[in-house]
Scaffold this active site. Structure first.
Site, mmCIF file in Angstrom:
data_model
loop_
_atom_site.group_PDB
_atom_site.id
_atom_site.type_symbol
_atom_site.label_atom_id
_atom_site.label_comp_id
_atom_site.label_asym_id
_atom_site.label_seq_id
_atom_site.Cartn_x
_atom_site.Cartn_y
_atom_site.Cartn_z
ATOM 1 N N HIS A 77 -15.651 -25.936 -22.783
ATOM 2 C CA HIS A 77 -15.624 -27.383 -22.570
ATOM 3 C C HIS A 77 -14.337 -28.005 -23.095
ATOM 4 C CE1 HIS A 77 -17.445 -31.282 -21.953
ATOM 5 N NE2 HIS A 77 -17.044 -31.627 -23.174
ATOM 6 N N LYS B 52 4.877 -17.381 0.355
ATOM 7 C CA LYS B 52 3.908 -18.441 0.677
ATOM 8 C C LYS B 52 3.431 -19.150 -0.593
ATOM 9 C CE LYS B 52 -0.089 -17.782 0.134
ATOM 10 N NZ LYS B 52 -1.068 -17.019 0.863
ATOM 11 N N ALA C 294 -9.063 -15.668 -2.205
ATOM 12 C CA ALA C 294 -8.731 -17.085 -2.358
ATOM 13 C C ALA C 294 -7.975 -17.530 -1.124
ATOM 14 C CB ALA C 294 -7.869 -17.294 -3.595
ATOM 15 N N ARG D 26 -14.065 -20.141 10.179
ATOM 16 C CA ARG D 26 -15.338 -19.667 10.735
ATOM 17 C C ARG D 26 -15.798 -18.459 9.933
ATOM 18 N NH1 ARG D 26 -16.660 -16.219 14.924
ATOM 19 N NH2 ARG D 26 -14.474 -15.869 15.449
ATOM 20 N N CYS E 296 2.219 -13.278 1.204
ATOM 21 C CA CYS E 296 1.591 -13.852 0.005
ATOM 22 C C CYS E 296 2.574 -14.464 -0.992
ATOM 23 C CB CYS E 296 0.814 -12.776 -0.747
ATOM 24 S SG CYS E 296 -0.039 -11.589 0.287
ATOM 25 N N GLU F 100 11.313 3.083 5.541
ATOM 26 C CA GLU F 100 11.081 1.661 5.809
ATOM 27 C C GLU F 100 12.199 1.158 6.710
ATOM 28 O OE1 GLU F 100 8.659 -0.810 5.110
ATOM 29 O OE2 GLU F 100 10.047 -1.838 6.449
ATOM 30 N N GLU G 99 -3.258 -22.650 5.153
ATOM 31 C CA GLU G 99 -2.388 -22.643 3.973
ATOM 32 C C GLU G 99 -1.060 -23.328 4.298
ATOM 33 O OE1 GLU G 99 -4.073 -18.722 1.594
ATOM 34 O OE2 GLU G 99 -2.200 -18.510 2.697
ATOM 35 N N ASP H 119 -3.308 -2.664 6.413
ATOM 36 C CA ASP H 119 -3.619 -3.466 7.606
ATOM 37 C C ASP H 119 -3.586 -2.658 8.899
ATOM 38 O OD1 ASP H 119 -3.772 -5.539 5.854
ATOM 39 O OD2 ASP H 119 -2.157 -6.740 6.724
ATOM 40 N N THR I 94 4.858 -7.093 4.196
ATOM 41 C CA THR I 94 4.440 -8.463 4.508
ATOM 42 C C THR I 94 4.198 -9.279 3.247
ATOM 43 O OG1 THR I 94 3.437 -7.717 6.563
ATOM 44 C CG2 THR I 94 2.690 -9.834 5.709
ATOM 45 N N CYS I 95 3.463 -8.724 2.300
ATOM 46 C CA CYS I 95 3.071 -9.498 1.119
ATOM 47 C C CYS I 95 4.278 -10.055 0.370
ATOM 48 C CB CYS I 95 2.224 -8.632 0.189
ATOM 49 S SG CYS I 95 1.882 -9.428 -1.374
ATOM 50 N N GLY J 150 0.822 -1.212 0.000
ATOM 51 C CA GLY J 150 0.000 0.000 0.000
ATOM 52 C C GLY J 150 0.852 1.257 0.000
ATOM 53 N N GLU K 151 -16.835 -24.818 -16.335
ATOM 54 C CA GLU K 151 -18.101 -24.786 -17.076
ATOM 55 C C GLU K 151 -19.285 -25.090 -16.174
ATOM 56 O OE1 GLU K 151 -18.797 -27.984 -20.071
ATOM 57 O OE2 GLU K 151 -16.927 -28.813 -19.330
ATOM 58 N N TYR L 110 -6.825 -18.461 7.436
ATOM 59 C CA TYR L 110 -6.059 -18.548 6.186
ATOM 60 C C TYR L 110 -4.648 -19.099 6.426
ATOM 61 C CZ TYR L 110 -8.969 -15.001 3.671
ATOM 62 O OH TYR L 110 -9.947 -14.292 3.055
ATOM 63 N N TYR M 43 10.994 -3.288 -6.457
ATOM 64 C CA TYR M 43 10.271 -2.253 -5.689
ATOM 65 C C TYR M 43 11.141 -1.002 -5.521
ATOM 66 C CZ TYR M 43 5.901 -4.437 -4.255
ATOM 67 O OH TYR M 43 4.632 -4.949 -4.247
HETATM 68 P P1 NDP Z 1 -7.630 -15.337 10.735
HETATM 69 O O1 NDP Z 1 -8.321 -14.205 11.393
HETATM 70 O O2 NDP Z 1 -7.982 -15.711 9.362
HETATM 71 O O3 NDP Z 1 -7.777 -16.633 11.649
HETATM 72 C C1 NDP Z 1 -7.369 -16.635 12.981
HETATM 73 C C2 NDP Z 1 -7.658 -17.998 13.571
HETATM 74 O O4 NDP Z 1 -7.102 -18.061 14.885
HETATM 75 C C3 NDP Z 1 -9.132 -18.284 13.703
HETATM 76 O O5 NDP Z 1 -9.345 -19.634 13.385
HETATM 77 C C4 NDP Z 1 -9.415 -17.984 15.187
HETATM 78 O O6 NDP Z 1 -10.411 -18.818 15.715
HETATM 79 C C5 NDP Z 1 -8.111 -18.327 15.851
HETATM 80 N N1 NDP Z 1 -7.844 -17.487 17.029
HETATM 81 C C6 NDP Z 1 -7.905 -16.146 17.081
HETATM 82 N N2 NDP Z 1 -7.556 -15.701 18.303
HETATM 83 C C7 NDP Z 1 -7.273 -16.798 19.039
HETATM 84 C C8 NDP Z 1 -6.864 -16.995 20.384
HETATM 85 N N3 NDP Z 1 -6.659 -15.978 21.202
HETATM 86 N N4 NDP Z 1 -6.659 -18.275 20.801
HETATM 87 C C9 NDP Z 1 -6.861 -19.298 19.981
HETATM 88 N N5 NDP Z 1 -7.245 -19.169 18.690
HETATM 89 C C10 NDP Z 1 -7.456 -17.931 18.235
HETATM 90 O O7 NDP Z 1 -6.081 -14.980 10.886
HETATM 91 P P2 NDP Z 1 -4.780 -15.475 10.149
HETATM 92 O O8 NDP Z 1 -3.700 -15.265 11.142
HETATM 93 O O9 NDP Z 1 -4.949 -16.828 9.550
HETATM 94 O O10 NDP Z 1 -4.670 -14.445 8.954
HETATM 95 C C11 NDP Z 1 -4.702 -13.043 9.176
HETATM 96 C C12 NDP Z 1 -5.227 -12.343 7.969
HETATM 97 O O11 NDP Z 1 -4.267 -12.368 6.931
HETATM 98 C C13 NDP Z 1 -6.471 -12.959 7.350
HETATM 99 O O12 NDP Z 1 -7.638 -12.520 7.961
HETATM 100 C C14 NDP Z 1 -6.390 -12.523 5.927
HETATM 101 O O13 NDP Z 1 -7.069 -11.313 5.775
HETATM 102 C C15 NDP Z 1 -4.913 -12.341 5.688
HETATM 103 N N6 NDP Z 1 -4.399 -13.418 4.831
HETATM 104 C C16 NDP Z 1 -4.911 -13.614 3.600
HETATM 105 C C17 NDP Z 1 -4.456 -14.628 2.786
HETATM 106 C C18 NDP Z 1 -5.054 -14.826 1.439
HETATM 107 O O14 NDP Z 1 -5.677 -13.901 0.934
HETATM 108 N N7 NDP Z 1 -4.905 -16.001 0.838
HETATM 109 C C19 NDP Z 1 -3.405 -15.524 3.233
HETATM 110 C C20 NDP Z 1 -2.944 -15.261 4.559
HETATM 111 C C21 NDP Z 1 -3.427 -14.239 5.308
HETATM 112 P P3 NDP Z 1 -11.990 -18.488 15.565
HETATM 113 O O15 NDP Z 1 -12.340 -18.787 14.166
HETATM 114 O O16 NDP Z 1 -12.614 -19.387 16.537
HETATM 115 O O17 NDP Z 1 -12.128 -17.027 15.902
#
Ligand code: NDP
Length: 451
Positions: free
Chosen positions: A434, A51, A340, A204, A48, A35, A182, A302, A42-43, A16, A439, A178, A99
């Site tokens: 096809h 990864k 995704a 969730r 991203c 910086e 992943e 973020d 991060t990305c 960003g 499809e 995520y 960059y």
């Molecule tokens: P997420 O918010 O996606 O998931 C966090 C997970 O940790 C949830 O399952 C949550 O459980 C659990 N959790 C949260 N707090 C606690 C706690 N105190 N104790 C135990 N468990 C806990 O976070 P991520 O770290 O996976 O990713 C962060 C963000 O990064 C994502 O929201 C996304 O926006 C971005 N990202 C995107 C990607 C992509 O576009 N492919 C790839 C990687 C990251 P519960 O569900 O029960 O709340």
């Protein structure tokens, strides 16, 4: 003499920040960017991009197995963690160089230093120097948020994964989001024994059919899922980690990845001292133009905890430049963002889940679960899921959910249609390509019968 050293000072050179700096400079602004770590944020450096390279690497194990079904004789494959790390690190170095080159070519002054806010128009640098700017943009991103339990210091975060010199033989991925999922799939594909635990379910808030499909696929692959449990203690012994869960079960592994969400990077930035209003989870509060309560200070990405995705931060950066340097107030559009999840199988989604849609709409659900052609000769049972959620009154497509090969690529295209307001009839009158899996998106004729 100019009133300020710069028209714009950007703190943080992630996706960003770099975009906002470059575009603003292109509009004639005198811009500096600070910086403290590496350009790309991060990305590019620890998210991203590296990864996704690991996702590609890990997918080969199934491809080698599947190739046999197509007549190939595949000798026993082996994987070299160090070789992947070297190649991946070199690619990240290359991207960071690009960059820097882009910023230099755009006449953005790069300052390799930590920076903090002093007041509405002043930034302090690590060497004690102070510079002034008409506008300050804070783009400091986020960092992993660790849960709070005994022994949590024995966990690693997604940042550390990229520094690991050796591949762990076994890993516990904590969290059902995520990042945990992943990396669970990456490690599984590379041959590590993987367990995933989360306090609730996986992903969730995602569509129930998507979650169920993913859970079945991960279990089928041999990933051990422990849902509805929390770790209460981690003990280290001879380099191995023993986790005790709140259901009394224990697990001993070589590494534990804590992926339990990310929090905004707002500590020690001088924000409170400068009088900037902070909101939920330490995020900087901004209005629809990404402006903080101090008119000369903006924040994007973020650090504002709106939607934690790279393309969103980039769009916010472009909207910022348009607003401040092109006299064209522009709000970033946060509606209908496709995403995704690069699990294996991959997930692509746009719009509402069935559960969300049912709260406000009378819906028709179109769903297809099938074994994609590529898996047939391979002898792989893994199925693909496609689901379309339609508003019965307007026929508008409210959501599309795909799980399977190339779901991320497919959802980008479906997202254009959904963003344009496509109806189910528009999908239906689109000719199929096809033979493809995609499809199915235009050939689902009958809604699922309500039970
Ligand atoms: P997420 O918010 O996606 O998931 C966090 C997970 O940790 C949830 O399952 C949550 O459980 C659990 N959790 C949260 N707090 C606690 C706690 N105190 N104790 C135990 N468990 C806990 O976070 P991520 O770290 O996976 O990713 C962060 C963000 O990064 C994502 O929201 C996304 O926006 C971005 N990202 C995107 C990607 C992509 O576009 N492919 C790839 C990687 C990251 P519960 O569900 O029960 O709340």
């Amino acid at each position: 003499m100019a009133q300020f050293d710069y028209d714009l000072f950007v703190i943080g050179a992630g996706s960003g920040g770099v975009r906002a700096a470059r575009v603003s400079a292109g509009m004639g602004a005198k811009v500096a960017i600070a910086e403290e770590s590496r350009y790309g944020g991060t990305c590019v450096i620890r998210g991203c991009v590296p990864k996704k390279l690991m996702v590609y690497a890990s997918a080969y194990s199934e491809m080698f197995e599947d190739a046999r079904g197509y007549g190939w004789t595949v000798p026993e494959a082996s994987f070299d963690w160090a070789a992947l790390k070297t190649a991946r690190d070199a690619e990240i170095d290359r991207l960071e160089g690009i960059y820097r080159k882009i910023l230099g070519g755009s006449n953005v002054e790069m300052i390799d230093s930590r920076a903090h806010m002093v007041d509405a128009h002043t930034v302090g640098l690590a060497d004690g120097k102070r510079v002034s700017a008409k506008t300050i943009l804070i783009v400091t991103g986020g960092r992993p948020a660790l849960p709070d339990f005994e022994g949590v210091e024995h966990t690693i975060t997604s940042d550390d994964i990229f520094e690991l010199e050796t591949q762990p033989e076994s890993i516990l991925c904590l969290g059902g989001g995520y990042i945990s999922l992943e990396f669970a799939c990456v490690f599984h594909g590379l041959g590590t024994k993987v367990t995933v635990s989360n306090r609730s379910t996986l992903l969730r808030g995602y569509d129930g059919d998507v979650r169920a499909h993913l859970i079945e696929a991960l279990e089928e692959k041999g990933i051990d899922l422990r849902l509805g449990v929390n770790p209460v203690k981690i003990e280290e012994n001879a380099g191995r980690k023993r986790v005790t869960f709140d259901d009394g079960n224990t697990l001993t592994v070589d590494a534990i990845l804590a992926a339990t969400g990310r929090r905004p990077n707002t500590d020690n930035l001088g924000l409170e001292e400068a009088g900037i209003t902070m909101g939920r989870a330490g995020a900087i509060e901004v209005d629809e133009y990404s402006r903080t309560n101090i008119p000369s200070v903006y924040a994007i990405g973020d650090v504002t905890n709106r939607v934690q995705l790279t393309p969103v931060a980039i769009r916010e950066g472009m909207a910022f430049a348009e607003t401040v340097f092109n006299d064209n107030p522009t709000s970033p559009d946060h509606e209908l963002i496709a995403t995704a999840v690069f699990t294996q199988p991959e997930i692509g989604i746009i719009g509402l889940t069935e559960e969300q849609a049912r709260e406000k709409h009378d819906v028709a659900i179109y769903r297809s679960t099938f074994r994609p052609m590529i898996n047939v000769l391979a002898g792989r049972e893994e199925k693909m899921l496609m689901k379309i959620i339609v508003d019965k009154t307007t026929d508008r497509v409210l959501g599309v959910h795909i799980v399977g090969h190339h779901a991320g690529e497919m959802i980008q295209c479906a997202a254009i249609a959904v963003k344009m307001g496509a109806t189910k009839a528009d999908f239906d009158r689109t000719m199929a390509v096809h033979p493809t899996s995609a499809e199915e998106l235009v050939t689902m004729r009958d809604p699922v019968t309500e039970s």
